[in-house]
Design a protein around this motif. Structure first.
Motif, short mmCIF file in Angstrom:
data_model
loop_
_atom_site.label_atom_id
_atom_site.label_comp_id
_atom_site.label_asym_id
_atom_site.label_seq_id
_atom_site.Cartn_x
_atom_site.Cartn_y
_atom_site.Cartn_z
N TRP A 230 0.83 -1.20 0.00
CA TRP A 230 0.00 0.00 0.00
C TRP A 230 0.86 1.24 0.00
O TRP A 230 2.02 1.22 0.39
CB TRP A 230 -0.99 0.00 1.16
N GLN A 231 0.23 2.31 -0.48
CA GLN A 231 0.91 3.60 -0.56
C GLN A 231 -0.14 4.68 -0.38
O GLN A 231 -1.24 4.58 -0.91
CB GLN A 231 1.57 3.70 -1.94
N SER A 232 0.23 5.72 0.37
CA SER A 232 -0.67 6.85 0.60
C SER A 232 -0.05 8.09 -0.03
O SER A 232 1.12 8.38 0.19
CB SER A 232 -0.86 7.04 2.10
N THR A 233 -0.87 8.81 -0.83
CA THR A 233 -0.38 9.99 -1.53
C THR A 233 -1.35 11.14 -1.29
O THR A 233 -2.56 10.97 -1.49
CB THR A 233 -0.32 9.71 -3.06
N PRO A 234 -0.85 12.32 -0.90
CA PRO A 234 -1.76 13.47 -0.74
C PRO A 234 -2.31 13.91 -2.10
O PRO A 234 -1.61 13.85 -3.11
CB PRO A 234 -0.89 14.57 -0.13
N TYR B 207 -6.61 12.19 0.35
CA TYR B 207 -5.48 11.28 0.18
C TYR B 207 -5.89 10.16 -0.75
O TYR B 207 -7.04 9.72 -0.74
CB TYR B 207 -5.04 10.69 1.53
N ILE B 208 -4.93 9.69 -1.53
CA ILE B 208 -5.17 8.53 -2.38
C ILE B 208 -4.44 7.36 -1.75
O ILE B 208 -3.22 7.41 -1.53
CB ILE B 208 -4.67 8.76 -3.82
N LEU B 209 -5.19 6.31 -1.43
CA LEU B 209 -4.62 5.10 -0.87
C LEU B 209 -4.59 4.08 -2.00
O LEU B 209 -5.64 3.74 -2.57
CB LEU B 209 -5.48 4.60 0.31
N THR B 210 -3.41 3.60 -2.34
CA THR B 210 -3.26 2.62 -3.41
C THR B 210 -2.93 1.28 -2.80
O THR B 210 -1.98 1.17 -2.00
CB THR B 210 -2.13 3.05 -4.38
N LEU B 211 -3.72 0.27 -3.13
CA LEU B 211 -3.51 -1.10 -2.65
C LEU B 211 -3.11 -1.95 -3.85
O LEU B 211 -3.76 -1.91 -4.89
CB LEU B 211 -4.79 -1.65 -2.02
#
Length: 172
Positions: free
Chosen positions: A132-136, A141-145
């Motif tokens: 996972w990655q969290s991007t402002p 926020y965009i949470l990418t799984l």
């Protein structure tokens, strides 16, 4: 409109007549719409909320033709069948939120029929310990799984309110 309207034969409820009229209009509004027709045996407790309404073998989905109520009997046609169908209820219960009508047939007191718009069936995907990655993204926020094994990537855009709710629900 109230969330649940009940009409019952021989009821002394002052709303019985107006509930019946609303149910009659709702039934007629289903003309040429795809509906889900489900029948279940009422449990010993009499509580229909205990019933499993997930699709089963004899359940049907079809476009309801010419639905109407004459007297207290519900009439309709199924596509491809010339014979008019009918059932006479002793009780009708309309759930206006879920757009489902529960019909309790007079001839089969142990049975309940649920007629309404088919529910949305969601595709379920299970990810176990994904990357996972969290991007402002502005205030959100965009949470990418990512799941490499299933070759899936899911992006969730979460508002500050949703992030707060998520934080409240996660154990510390």
């Amino acid at each position: 409109m109230q969330p649940r309207l009940i009409w019952q034969q021989n009821s002394d409820n002052p709303e019985n007549g107006s509930n019946f009229a609303t149910i009659q209009q709702w039934w007629a509004s289903l003309h040429d719409k795809k509906i889900a027709w489900r029948q279940r045996i009422i449990p010993q407790t009499g509580d229909v909320s205990e019933l499993n309404w997930e699709p089963q073998r004899f359940d049907e989905e079809f476009k309801l033709q010419t639905p109407q109520i004459r007297g207290i009997t519900l009439y309709w046609y199924k596509p491809g069948i010339e014979q008019e169908r009918s059932t006479t209820p002793c009780k009708l219960e309309l759930d206006s939120h879920s757009q489902q009508l529960y019909i309790y047939p007079k001839s089969q007191p142990e049975l309940v029929i649920r007629v309404g718009v088919p529910e949305i069936i969601y595709q379920k995907i299970e990810l176990k310990n994904p990357q996972w990655q969290s991007t402002p993204a502005g205030e959100s926020y965009i949470l990418t799984l990512r799941d490499n094994q299933q070759q899936l990537e899911i992006k969730l855009t979460l508002s500050p309110e949703h992030i707060g709710q998520l934080k409240e629900q996660l154990p510390e």
